[in-house]
Motif scaffolding. Structure first.
Motif, PDB file in Angstrom:
ATOM      1  N   MET A   1       0.309   8.502   2.426  1.00 30.35           N
ATOM      2  CA  MET A   1       0.328   7.053   2.207  1.00 30.35           C
ATOM      3  C   MET A   1       1.527   6.397   2.883  1.00 30.35           C
ATOM      4  O   MET A   1       1.428   5.262   3.359  1.00 30.35           O
ATOM      5  CB  MET A   1       0.299   6.739   0.717  1.00 30.35           C
TER       6      MET A   1
ATOM      7  N   ALA B   1       1.789   1.671  -3.574  1.00 32.87           N
ATOM      8  CA  ALA B   1       0.628   2.155  -4.333  1.00 32.87           C
ATOM      9  C   ALA B   1       0.473   3.659  -4.166  1.00 32.87           C
ATOM     10  O   ALA B   1       0.035   4.361  -5.085  1.00 32.87           O
ATOM     11  CB  ALA B   1      -0.638   1.430  -3.880  1.00 32.87           C
ATOM     12  N   GLY B   2       0.861   4.160  -2.998  1.00 31.42           N
ATOM     13  CA  GLY B   2       0.770   5.595  -2.758  1.00 31.42           C
ATOM     14  C   GLY B   2       1.667   6.413  -3.654  1.00 31.42           C
ATOM     15  O   GLY B   2       1.389   7.580  -3.920  1.00 31.42           O
TER      16      GLY B   2
ATOM     17  N   ASP C   1      -9.129  -1.779  -6.080  1.00 31.06           N
ATOM     18  CA  ASP C   1      -8.623  -1.425  -4.752  1.00 31.06           C
ATOM     19  C   ASP C   1      -9.623  -1.610  -3.609  1.00 31.06           C
ATOM     20  O   ASP C   1      -9.236  -2.070  -2.533  1.00 31.06           O
ATOM     21  CB  ASP C   1      -8.091   0.007  -4.749  1.00 31.06           C
TER      22      ASP C   1
ATOM     23  N   TRP D   1      -7.734   8.428  -4.884  1.00 34.72           N
ATOM     24  CA  TRP D   1      -6.724   9.026  -5.761  1.00 34.72           C
ATOM     25  C   TRP D   1      -6.882   8.507  -7.192  1.00 34.72           C
ATOM     26  O   TRP D   1      -6.690   9.261  -8.144  1.00 34.72           O
ATOM     27  CB  TRP D   1      -5.336   8.745  -5.200  1.00 34.72           C
ATOM     28  N   ASP D   2      -7.234   7.228  -7.323  1.00 35.30           N
ATOM     29  CA  ASP D   2      -7.534   6.680  -8.653  1.00 35.30           C
ATOM     30  C   ASP D   2      -8.669   7.463  -9.300  1.00 35.30           C
ATOM     31  O   ASP D   2      -8.629   7.778 -10.495  1.00 35.30           O
ATOM     32  CB  ASP D   2      -7.958   5.208  -8.557  1.00 35.30           C
TER      33      ASP D   2
ATOM     34  N   HIS E   1      -6.209   5.208  -1.772  1.00 32.77           N
ATOM     35  CA  HIS E   1      -5.716   5.030  -3.145  1.00 32.77           C
ATOM     36  C   HIS E   1      -6.878   4.972  -4.126  1.00 32.77           C
ATOM     37  O   HIS E   1      -6.774   5.472  -5.261  1.00 32.77           O
ATOM     38  CB  HIS E   1      -4.842   3.780  -3.253  1.00 32.77           C
TER      39      HIS E   1
ATOM     40  N   VAL F   1       0.838  -1.199   0.000  1.00 30.88           N
ATOM     41  CA  VAL F   1       0.000   0.000   0.000  1.00 30.88           C
ATOM     42  C   VAL F   1       0.878   1.255   0.000  1.00 30.88           C
ATOM     43  O   VAL F   1       0.512   2.271  -0.600  1.00 30.88           O
ATOM     44  CB  VAL F   1      -1.033  -0.017   1.157  1.00 30.88           C
TER      45      VAL F   1
ATOM     46  N   TRP G   1      -5.765   1.523   1.118  1.00 32.76           N
ATOM     47  CA  TRP G   1      -6.331   1.120  -0.178  1.00 32.76           C
ATOM     48  C   TRP G   1      -7.543   1.969  -0.535  1.00 32.76           C
ATOM     49  O   TRP G   1      -7.775   2.281  -1.708  1.00 32.76           O
ATOM     50  CB  TRP G   1      -6.667  -0.366  -0.204  1.00 32.76           C
TER      51      TRP G   1
END
Length: 146
Positions: free
Chosen positions: A57, A36-37, A107, A81-82, A78, A33, A75
């Motif tokens: 993150m 992913a950040g 996610d 953010w996606d 994220h 994670v 998650w």
């Protein structure tokens, strides 16, 4: 847009992570994670806001070393953010325009699994609790720094 594939990717991720024994499973997911950040950092799609998100993150991932709850929240962050990147037209993979929306579907599946304590799905399918005696017992000790 295909919604099934991203959901399947999320489930496959959780199944593969189930192969890792606790507490290593939680630690590995905290690292994931955190990574992913930083996934959007090189694209800079939302300008200087990328930097505070990465810092947030990193903090969440650090706290995730001891807490599945923090990993799940990471998650979900994220996922948000996606969504921002999808709406601004700056996908996580520049050569796949729908990649941010697909990631935003995948996610939350991972987040839900993490918020449930990251149980072994393999053990659950086999009819066990998903945790062995002494594994990740209660699991998340979330303390607020004073």
């Amino acid at each position: 847009m295909n919604y099934v594939s991203p959901l399947g990717v999320g489930v496959v991720y959780c199944v593969l992570m189930s192969l890792i024994k606790e507490p290593h499973r939680r630690h590995f997911n905290a690292v994931m994670v955190g990574g992913a950040g930083a996934a959007y950092l090189s694209g800079g799609g939302v300008g200087p806001w990328e930097l505070p998100f990465v810092a947030l993150m990193a903090y969440v991932a650090y706290r995730g070393l001891e807490s599945w709850t923090f990993i799940g929240v990471g998650w979900l962050l994220h996922t948000a953010w996606d969504t921002v990147h999808h709406l601004t037209g700056d996908p996580i993979l520049p050569f796949l325009p729908g990649s941010s929306s697909a990631c935003g579907i995948c996610d939350p599946v991972i987040a839900l699994w993490c918020l449930r304590g990251g149980p072994s799905l393999i053990a659950l399918v086999r009819g066990r609790s998903g945790r062995r005696r002494g594994e990740d017992q209660a699991h998340d000790h979330v303390s607020v720094p004073t």
